[in-house]
Design a protein around this motif. Structure first.
Motif, PDB file in Angstrom:
ATOM      1  N   ILE A 123       1.003  -1.270  -0.133  1.00 30.38           N
ATOM      2  CA  ILE A 123      -0.121   0.003  -0.104  1.00 30.38           C
ATOM      3  C   ILE A 123       0.908   1.331   0.073  1.00 30.38           C
ATOM      4  O   ILE A 123       1.648   1.646   0.841  1.00 30.38           O
ATOM      5  N   GLN A 124       0.698   2.173  -0.898  1.00 31.22           N
ATOM      6  CA  GLN A 124       1.667   3.285  -1.226  1.00 31.22           C
ATOM      7  C   GLN A 124       0.839   4.434  -0.437  1.00 31.22           C
ATOM      8  O   GLN A 124       1.622   5.346   0.064  1.00 31.22           O
ATOM      9  N   HIS A 125      -0.478   4.587  -0.583  1.00 34.25           N
ATOM     10  CA  HIS A 125      -1.420   5.570  -0.010  1.00 34.25           C
ATOM     11  C   HIS A 125      -2.326   5.243   0.767  1.00 34.25           C
ATOM     12  O   HIS A 125      -3.152   4.330   0.330  1.00 34.25           O
ATOM     13  N   HIS A 126      -2.276   5.798   2.276  1.00 34.08           N
ATOM     14  CA  HIS A 126      -3.509   5.322   3.028  1.00 34.08           C
ATOM     15  C   HIS A 126      -4.390   6.325   3.157  1.00 34.08           C
ATOM     16  O   HIS A 126      -5.462   6.291   3.875  1.00 34.08           O
ATOM     17  N   GLU A 127      -4.254   7.426   2.367  1.00 35.41           N
ATOM     18  CA  GLU A 127      -5.246   8.441   2.311  1.00 35.41           C
ATOM     19  C   GLU A 127      -4.981   9.228   1.280  1.00 35.41           C
ATOM     20  O   GLU A 127      -4.016   9.456   0.439  1.00 35.41           O
ATOM     21  N   ILE A 128      -6.147  10.081   0.773  1.00 36.28           N
ATOM     22  CA  ILE A 128      -5.784  11.074  -0.486  1.00 36.28           C
ATOM     23  C   ILE A 128      -6.763  12.244  -0.223  1.00 36.28           C
ATOM     24  O   ILE A 128      -7.499  12.324   0.851  1.00 36.28           O
ATOM     25  N   SER A 129      -6.171  13.363  -0.909  1.00 31.86           N
ATOM     26  CA  SER A 129      -6.848  14.791  -0.432  1.00 31.86           C
ATOM     27  C   SER A 129      -8.262  14.842  -1.744  1.00 31.86           C
ATOM     28  O   SER A 129      -7.864  14.587  -2.836  1.00 31.86           O
ATOM     29  N   ILE A 130      -9.108  15.449  -0.995  1.00 31.19           N
ATOM     30  CA  ILE A 130     -10.258  15.777  -1.509  1.00 31.19           C
ATOM     31  C   ILE A 130     -10.914  16.976  -1.419  1.00 31.19           C
ATOM     32  O   ILE A 130     -10.795  17.645  -0.445  1.00 31.19           O
ATOM     33  N   ARG A 131     -11.567  17.418  -2.348  1.00 29.99           N
ATOM     34  CA  ARG A 131     -12.062  19.054  -2.316  1.00 29.99           C
ATOM     35  C   ARG A 131     -13.676  18.721  -2.606  1.00 29.99           C
ATOM     36  O   ARG A 131     -14.046  18.372  -3.707  1.00 29.99           O
ATOM     37  N   CYS A 132     -14.468  19.222  -1.759  1.00 31.21           N
ATOM     38  CA  CYS A 132     -16.051  19.193  -1.835  1.00 31.21           C
ATOM     39  C   CYS A 132     -16.665  20.133  -1.006  1.00 31.21           C
ATOM     40  O   CYS A 132     -16.034  20.606   0.083  1.00 31.21           O
ATOM     41  N   LEU A 133     -17.943  20.137  -1.040  1.00 31.13           N
ATOM     42  CA  LEU A 133     -18.735  20.834   0.186  1.00 31.13           C
ATOM     43  C   LEU A 133     -18.599  19.943   1.464  1.00 31.13           C
ATOM     44  O   LEU A 133     -18.537  18.715   1.203  1.00 31.13           O
ATOM     45  N   PRO A 134     -18.806  20.741   2.644  1.00 28.96           N
ATOM     46  CA  PRO A 134     -18.444  19.787   3.663  1.00 28.96           C
ATOM     47  C   PRO A 134     -19.576  18.818   4.210  1.00 28.96           C
ATOM     48  O   PRO A 134     -19.199  17.685   4.712  1.00 28.96           O
ATOM     49  N   ASP A 135     -20.639  19.052   3.630  1.00 25.96           N
ATOM     50  CA  ASP A 135     -21.679  17.997   3.735  1.00 25.96           C
ATOM     51  C   ASP A 135     -21.380  16.540   2.734  1.00 25.96           C
ATOM     52  O   ASP A 135     -22.120  15.573   3.277  1.00 25.96           O
ATOM     53  N   ASP A 136     -20.583  16.849   1.903  1.00 25.76           N
ATOM     54  CA  ASP A 136     -20.527  15.769   0.975  1.00 25.76           C
ATOM     55  C   ASP A 136     -19.115  15.176   1.446  1.00 25.76           C
ATOM     56  O   ASP A 136     -18.826  14.056   0.695  1.00 25.76           O
ATOM     57  N   LEU A 137     -18.525  15.617   2.082  1.00 25.96           N
ATOM     58  CA  LEU A 137     -17.001  14.790   2.482  1.00 25.96           C
ATOM     59  C   LEU A 137     -17.147  13.558   3.051  1.00 25.96           C
ATOM     60  O   LEU A 137     -17.854  13.450   4.120  1.00 25.96           O
TER      61      LEU A 137
END
Length: 211
Positions: A123-137
């Motif tokens: 596993i190379q990534h345990h998380e990623i960066s996301i951009r969205c409205l707070p309610d859609d996170l």
């Protein structure tokens, strides 16, 4: 997911006063944002640690003295470099109608074909960066690895997400792969050989210096 957290006003900002807070089971912090005046606060340590363990990227409805209830997210957590105890936390006030960028955990599900055949899961990534409205996170993103074979991988671009989510992590990044057993062993041997070579070179250099 929106969680509730209660903050106390913090008047003292000296090192000794912050230490006193921690001795009483509270963590010093600050809340700030474009629509509020920055305010020093204190949070119950047990509540904060529970939040960090289970929902570190969640939206928090924080009840703040003089400011009332504010929608916030954790922006930064400071820890002691030796003990790793939390020493300070920053909360950023957000607008529920404006997009936010946050880190989201990846949950890898499934018994992959490659692992069943003797391959090594990497596993190379345990998380990623996301951009969205707070309610859609999302709280996390599920990555199905059940069909992943030896020598294959899954890229960021292959994630199937809602069109409400914009991925900020490089789409060419590898999230997870299955290494062939022989290749995995060769990589370990190469690392060991490189380390041994470096140690021998250092020893030779020291011997030359001692002459």
């Amino acid at each position: 997911m929106v969680l509730a957290l209660k903050a106390e006003a913090r008047r003292g900002t000296t090192k000794s006063e912050r230490k006193g807070l921690r001795s009483n089971g509270k963590i010093p912090g600050v809340i700030y944002g474009s629509n509020i005046t920055s305010q020093a606060i204190a949070i119950e340590e047990k509540q904060l640690l529970a939040l960090l363990r289970s929902h570190p990227n969640a939206i928090v409805e924080m009840d703040v003295p003089e400011l009332g209830k504010q929608s916030v997210m954790i922006n930064e957590v400071q820890r002691d470099p030796i003990s790793r105890f939390v020493t300070h936390v920053d909360f950023h006030q957000i607008n529920m109608n404006e997009p936010v960028t946050a880190t989201v955990r990846l949950d890898f599900h499934g018994d992959s074909i490659g692992v069943r055949e003797g391959g090594i899961l990497q596993i190379q990534h345990h998380e990623i960066s996301i951009r969205c409205l707070p309610d859609d996170l999302p709280e996390s993103i599920v990555v199905d690895i059940s069909e992943l074979e030896v020598g294959k991988n899954i890229l960021v671009s292959e994630l199937k997400l809602s069109n409400k989510l914009e991925i900020k992590t490089d789409e060419h990044d590898v999230l997870v792969s299955i290494l062939a057993p022989q290749k995995a062993e060769e990589e370990v041997e190469a690392d060991t050989t490189e380390a041994s070579g470096a140690a021998a070179e250092a020893a030779d250099s020291k011997a030359e210096d001692d002459k």
